[in-house]
Design a protein around this motif. Structure first.
Motif, PDB file in Angstrom:
ATOM      1  N   ILE A 126      -2.589 -12.652  -7.338  1.00 27.89           N
ATOM      2  CA  ILE A 126      -2.577 -13.418  -8.584  1.00 27.89           C
ATOM      3  C   ILE A 126      -3.905 -13.295  -9.330  1.00 27.89           C
ATOM      4  CG2 ILE A 126      -3.398 -15.608  -7.589  1.00 27.89           C
ATOM      5  CD1 ILE A 126      -1.242 -16.990  -9.374  1.00 27.89           C
ATOM      6  N   ASP A 127      -4.999 -12.979  -8.596  1.00 30.10           N
ATOM      7  CA  ASP A 127      -6.318 -12.880  -9.220  1.00 30.10           C
ATOM      8  C   ASP A 127      -7.125 -11.791  -8.512  1.00 30.10           C
ATOM      9  OD1 ASP A 127      -8.690 -13.266 -10.555  1.00 30.10           O
ATOM     10  OD2 ASP A 127      -9.257 -15.068  -9.432  1.00 30.10           O
ATOM     11  N   ILE A 128      -7.109 -10.591  -9.063  1.00 26.89           N
ATOM     12  CA  ILE A 128      -7.928  -9.506  -8.521  1.00 26.89           C
ATOM     13  C   ILE A 128      -9.275  -9.573  -9.234  1.00 26.89           C
ATOM     14  CG2 ILE A 128      -8.110  -7.035  -8.066  1.00 26.89           C
ATOM     15  CD1 ILE A 128      -5.070  -6.842  -8.507  1.00 26.89           C
ATOM     16  N   ARG A 129     -10.254 -10.113  -8.562  1.00 28.60           N
ATOM     17  CA  ARG A 129     -11.541 -10.333  -9.211  1.00 28.60           C
ATOM     18  C   ARG A 129     -12.208  -9.004  -9.559  1.00 28.60           C
ATOM     19  NH1 ARG A 129     -13.646 -15.513  -5.566  1.00 28.60           N
ATOM     20  NH2 ARG A 129     -11.866 -16.858  -6.131  1.00 28.60           N
ATOM     21  N   ALA A 130     -12.899  -9.023 -10.689  1.00 29.81           N
ATOM     22  CA  ALA A 130     -13.429  -7.781 -11.256  1.00 29.81           C
ATOM     23  C   ALA A 130     -14.334  -7.039 -10.283  1.00 29.81           C
ATOM     24  CB  ALA A 130     -14.182  -8.088 -12.552  1.00 29.81           C
ATOM     25  N   HIS A 131     -15.199  -7.766  -9.565  1.00 29.42           N
ATOM     26  CA  HIS A 131     -16.132  -7.086  -8.664  1.00 29.42           C
ATOM     27  C   HIS A 131     -15.397  -6.472  -7.474  1.00 29.42           C
ATOM     28  CE1 HIS A 131     -15.869 -11.257  -7.187  1.00 29.42           C
ATOM     29  NE2 HIS A 131     -16.151 -10.783  -5.979  1.00 29.42           N
ATOM     30  N   ASN A 132     -14.322  -7.140  -7.009  1.00 28.13           N
ATOM     31  CA  ASN A 132     -13.534  -6.568  -5.918  1.00 28.13           C
ATOM     32  C   ASN A 132     -12.736  -5.354  -6.395  1.00 28.13           C
ATOM     33  OD1 ASN A 132     -14.374  -8.380  -3.923  1.00 28.13           O
ATOM     34  ND2 ASN A 132     -12.808  -9.879  -4.491  1.00 28.13           N
ATOM     35  N   ARG A 133     -12.149  -5.464  -7.571  1.00 31.31           N
ATOM     36  CA  ARG A 133     -11.398  -4.329  -8.131  1.00 31.31           C
ATOM     37  C   ARG A 133     -12.312  -3.105  -8.257  1.00 31.31           C
ATOM     38  NH1 ARG A 133      -6.845  -3.266 -11.216  1.00 31.31           N
ATOM     39  NH2 ARG A 133      -6.292  -5.484 -11.438  1.00 31.31           N
ATOM     40  N   ALA A 134     -13.521  -3.328  -8.742  1.00 30.25           N
ATOM     41  CA  ALA A 134     -14.453  -2.217  -8.931  1.00 30.25           C
ATOM     42  C   ALA A 134     -14.771  -1.533  -7.602  1.00 30.25           C
ATOM     43  CB  ALA A 134     -15.735  -2.712  -9.596  1.00 30.25           C
ATOM     44  N   GLU A 135     -14.978  -2.336  -6.557  1.00 32.05           N
ATOM     45  CA  GLU A 135     -15.300  -1.759  -5.245  1.00 32.05           C
ATOM     46  C   GLU A 135     -14.103  -1.002  -4.661  1.00 32.05           C
ATOM     47  OE1 GLU A 135     -18.134  -1.659  -3.540  1.00 32.05           O
ATOM     48  OE2 GLU A 135     -19.240  -2.693  -5.118  1.00 32.05           O
ATOM     49  N   ILE A 136     -12.919  -1.566  -4.835  1.00 32.26           N
ATOM     50  CA  ILE A 136     -11.715  -0.900  -4.318  1.00 32.26           C
ATOM     51  C   ILE A 136     -11.471   0.406  -5.048  1.00 32.26           C
ATOM     52  CG2 ILE A 136      -9.202  -1.096  -4.088  1.00 32.26           C
ATOM     53  CD1 ILE A 136      -9.666  -4.188  -3.866  1.00 32.26           C
ATOM     54  N   GLU A 137     -11.592   0.374  -6.370  1.00 31.98           N
ATOM     55  CA  GLU A 137     -11.318   1.574  -7.165  1.00 31.98           C
ATOM     56  C   GLU A 137     -12.354   2.672  -6.928  1.00 31.98           C
ATOM     57  OE1 GLU A 137     -10.980   0.168 -11.167  1.00 31.98           O
ATOM     58  OE2 GLU A 137      -8.897  -0.501 -10.892  1.00 31.98           O
ATOM     59  N   ALA A 138     -13.554   2.294  -6.471  1.00 35.88           N
ATOM     60  CA  ALA A 138     -14.604   3.280  -6.207  1.00 35.88           C
ATOM     61  C   ALA A 138     -14.520   3.843  -4.790  1.00 35.88           C
ATOM     62  CB  ALA A 138     -15.981   2.649  -6.430  1.00 35.88           C
ATOM     63  N   HIS A 139     -13.641   3.293  -3.968  1.00 30.32           N
ATOM     64  CA  HIS A 139     -13.571   3.677  -2.553  1.00 30.32           C
ATOM     65  C   HIS A 139     -12.816   5.001  -2.377  1.00 30.32           C
ATOM     66  CE1 HIS A 139     -12.969   3.329   1.784  1.00 30.32           C
ATOM     67  NE2 HIS A 139     -13.902   2.394   1.755  1.00 30.32           N
ATOM     68  N   LYS A 140     -13.189   5.748  -1.333  1.00 34.21           N
ATOM     69  CA  LYS A 140     -12.544   7.030  -1.049  1.00 34.21           C
ATOM     70  C   LYS A 140     -11.050   6.883  -0.778  1.00 34.21           C
ATOM     71  CE  LYS A 140     -16.599   9.380   0.848  1.00 34.21           C
ATOM     72  NZ  LYS A 140     -17.186  10.038   2.053  1.00 34.21           N
ATOM     73  N   MET A 141     -10.651   5.717  -0.284  1.00 26.71           N
ATOM     74  CA  MET A 141      -9.248   5.514   0.053  1.00 26.71           C
ATOM     75  C   MET A 141      -8.413   5.016  -1.121  1.00 26.71           C
ATOM     76  SD  MET A 141      -8.584   6.482   3.106  1.00 26.71           S
ATOM     77  CE  MET A 141      -9.753   7.825   2.855  1.00 26.71           C
ATOM     78  N   PHE A 142      -9.034   4.849  -2.276  1.00 22.69           N
ATOM     79  CA  PHE A 142      -8.284   4.338  -3.430  1.00 22.69           C
ATOM     80  C   PHE A 142      -7.162   5.282  -3.841  1.00 22.69           C
ATOM     81  CE2 PHE A 142      -7.772   3.721  -8.098  1.00 22.69           C
ATOM     82  CZ  PHE A 142      -7.167   2.464  -8.023  1.00 22.69           C
ATOM     83  N   LYS A 143      -7.264   6.543  -3.473  1.00 30.04           N
ATOM     84  CA  LYS A 143      -6.224   7.506  -3.821  1.00 30.04           C
ATOM     85  C   LYS A 143      -4.876   7.134  -3.204  1.00 30.04           C
ATOM     86  CE  LYS A 143      -7.686  10.552  -0.016  1.00 30.04           C
ATOM     87  NZ  LYS A 143      -8.200  11.893   0.334  1.00 30.04           N
ATOM     88  N   ARG A 144      -4.881   6.247  -2.194  1.00 25.62           N
ATOM     89  CA  ARG A 144      -3.633   5.793  -1.576  1.00 25.62           C
ATOM     90  C   ARG A 144      -3.370   4.308  -1.846  1.00 25.62           C
ATOM     91  NH1 ARG A 144      -1.063   9.313   1.880  1.00 25.62           N
ATOM     92  NH2 ARG A 144      -2.269  11.170   2.476  1.00 25.62           N
ATOM     93  N   ILE A 145      -3.911   3.795  -2.922  1.00 28.15           N
ATOM     94  CA  ILE A 145      -3.772   2.372  -3.238  1.00 28.15           C
ATOM     95  C   ILE A 145      -3.299   2.181  -4.674  1.00 28.15           C
ATOM     96  CG2 ILE A 145      -5.043   0.200  -3.569  1.00 28.15           C
ATOM     97  CD1 ILE A 145      -6.910   1.105  -1.300  1.00 28.15           C
ATOM     98  N   GLU A 146      -2.360   1.263  -4.853  1.00 27.42           N
ATOM     99  CA  GLU A 146      -1.955   0.772  -6.173  1.00 27.42           C
ATOM    100  C   GLU A 146      -2.082  -0.744  -6.142  1.00 27.42           C
ATOM    101  OE1 GLU A 146      -1.021   2.451  -8.823  1.00 27.42           O
ATOM    102  OE2 GLU A 146      -0.785   4.478  -8.003  1.00 27.42           O
ATOM    103  N   MET A 147      -2.420  -1.351  -7.275  1.00 27.24           N
ATOM    104  CA  MET A 147      -2.566  -2.806  -7.327  1.00 27.24           C
ATOM    105  C   MET A 147      -1.827  -3.383  -8.528  1.00 27.24           C
ATOM    106  SD  MET A 147      -6.563  -3.426  -6.206  1.00 27.24           S
ATOM    107  CE  MET A 147      -7.259  -2.245  -7.393  1.00 27.24           C
ATOM    108  N   ILE A 148      -1.253  -4.560  -8.319  1.00 27.35           N
ATOM    109  CA  ILE A 148      -0.588  -5.309  -9.387  1.00 27.35           C
ATOM    110  C   ILE A 148      -1.190  -6.705  -9.409  1.00 27.35           C
ATOM    111  CG2 ILE A 148       1.580  -6.252 -10.248  1.00 27.35           C
ATOM    112  CD1 ILE A 148       3.061  -4.075  -8.686  1.00 27.35           C
ATOM    113  N   GLN A 149      -1.625  -7.159 -10.570  1.00 23.74           N
ATOM    114  CA  GLN A 149      -2.150  -8.518 -10.691  1.00 23.74           C
ATOM    115  C   GLN A 149      -1.079  -9.453 -11.210  1.00 23.74           C
ATOM    116  OE1 GLN A 149      -6.267  -9.426 -11.706  1.00 23.74           O
ATOM    117  NE2 GLN A 149      -5.528 -10.582 -13.470  1.00 23.74           N
ATOM    118  N   GLY A 150      -0.871 -10.546 -10.490  1.00 23.84           N
ATOM    119  CA  GLY A 150       0.109 -11.545 -10.869  1.00 23.84           C
ATOM    120  C   GLY A 150       0.631 -12.254  -9.635  1.00 23.84           C
ATOM    121  N   SER A 151       1.324 -13.347  -9.829  1.00 27.25           N
ATOM    122  CA  SER A 151       1.881 -14.092  -8.700  1.00 27.25           C
ATOM    123  C   SER A 151       2.931 -13.258  -7.986  1.00 27.25           C
ATOM    124  CB  SER A 151       2.503 -15.401  -9.180  1.00 27.25           C
ATOM    125  OG  SER A 151       3.207 -16.029  -8.125  1.00 27.25           O
TER     126      SER A 151
END
Length: 245
Positions: free
Chosen positions: A105-130
């Motif tokens: 429901i709340d992907i905080r900006a600093h966490n999103r930035a760290e996840i998107e910069a990670h080597k494993m982000f190529k296997r990750i998708e995220m959706i914000q919302g309940s």
């Protein structure tokens, strides 16, 4: 007997005996309660991101992911993203094009930035919302379309009503012989003062939601051997195996 089969049988017998050991079970439950008080789960990270899970549950999830080799893992609750990174790294080792879909429901900006910069982000998708919003679920449906093996973990809002609704909405994504894992069922067994100023409590938590869900849905069974094996876990009674289509 084949030595590999003999080892597996010996391990299964040991786990079953361990589960029947009242003293070790009581000791484990006491440790779990006290470690929750000290916020033990916040001590760990995976590939640089805080994971906020017990190592025992991480090992259990590795075993399930290797067994199922899912095309898609759906996780509700992202927090710092450690679990997303962990699951993605396991899928990377397995190979193929599988990925993890995180919903929060709340992907905080600093966490999103760290996840998107990670080597494993190529296997990750995220959706914000309940996770229980119909529009969000519709987005998850798009990701699940065409996938043959899907595993789901629930780790967002821990109230009975929210988790029960998540179970009803996300259980249909889980494919036969895969798993639906509900974290923080441990709230039911913890000192209730730990939940002061929180909307969940003893009697109102993921464990009570699992009990209600299993009473109305015949596709899933609790994998008791996982509880007997781990003893210390944030998901006692929360490891559910899909036994029917």
């Amino acid at each position: 007997m084949d030595p590999i089969k003999a080892f597996i049988k010996e391990r299964e017998d040991r786990i079953r005996t361990q589960g029947e050991n009242v003293r070790i079970r009581e000791t484990a439950l006491d440790f779990t309660a006290q470690s929750m008080r000290s916020q033990y789960s916040y001590n760990f990270s995976w590939m640089g991101r805080p994971i906020i899970q017990y190592p025992q549950d991480m090992v259990a999830m590795q075993e399930l992911i290797w067994e199922v080799q899912p095309d898609l893992i759906i996780e509700t609750g992202i927090a710092h993203g450690g679990s997303l990174i962990y699951y993605a790294s396991l899928l990377e080792l397995i190979g193929g094009d599988a990925y993890v879909l995180g919903v929060d429901i709340d992907i905080r900006a600093h966490n999103r930035a760290e996840i998107e910069a990670h080597k494993m982000f190529k296997r990750i998708e995220m959706i914000q919302g309940s996770s229980i919003d119909q529009g969000i679920v519709a987005e998850v449906v798009k990701h699940a379309k065409g996938k043959k093996r899907i595993l789901v973990t629930l780790d967002s809002n821990h109230t009975h009503d929210h988790v029960l609704e998540e179970l009803r909405l996300y259980a249909p994504f889980v494919t036969k012989d895969s798993y639906l894992v509900v974290f923080d069922t441990s709230v039911e067994f913890a000192p209730d003062d730990l939940n002061e100023n929180r909307p969940w409590s003893v009697g109102n938590n993921p464990k009570t939601a699992v009990d209600a869900f299993l009473a109305e849905n015949g596709r899933f069974e609790i994998v008791k051997s996982i509880d007997e094996k781990l003893l210390i876990s944030m998901a006692p009674g929360g490891y559910l195996r899909c036994v029917r289509d």
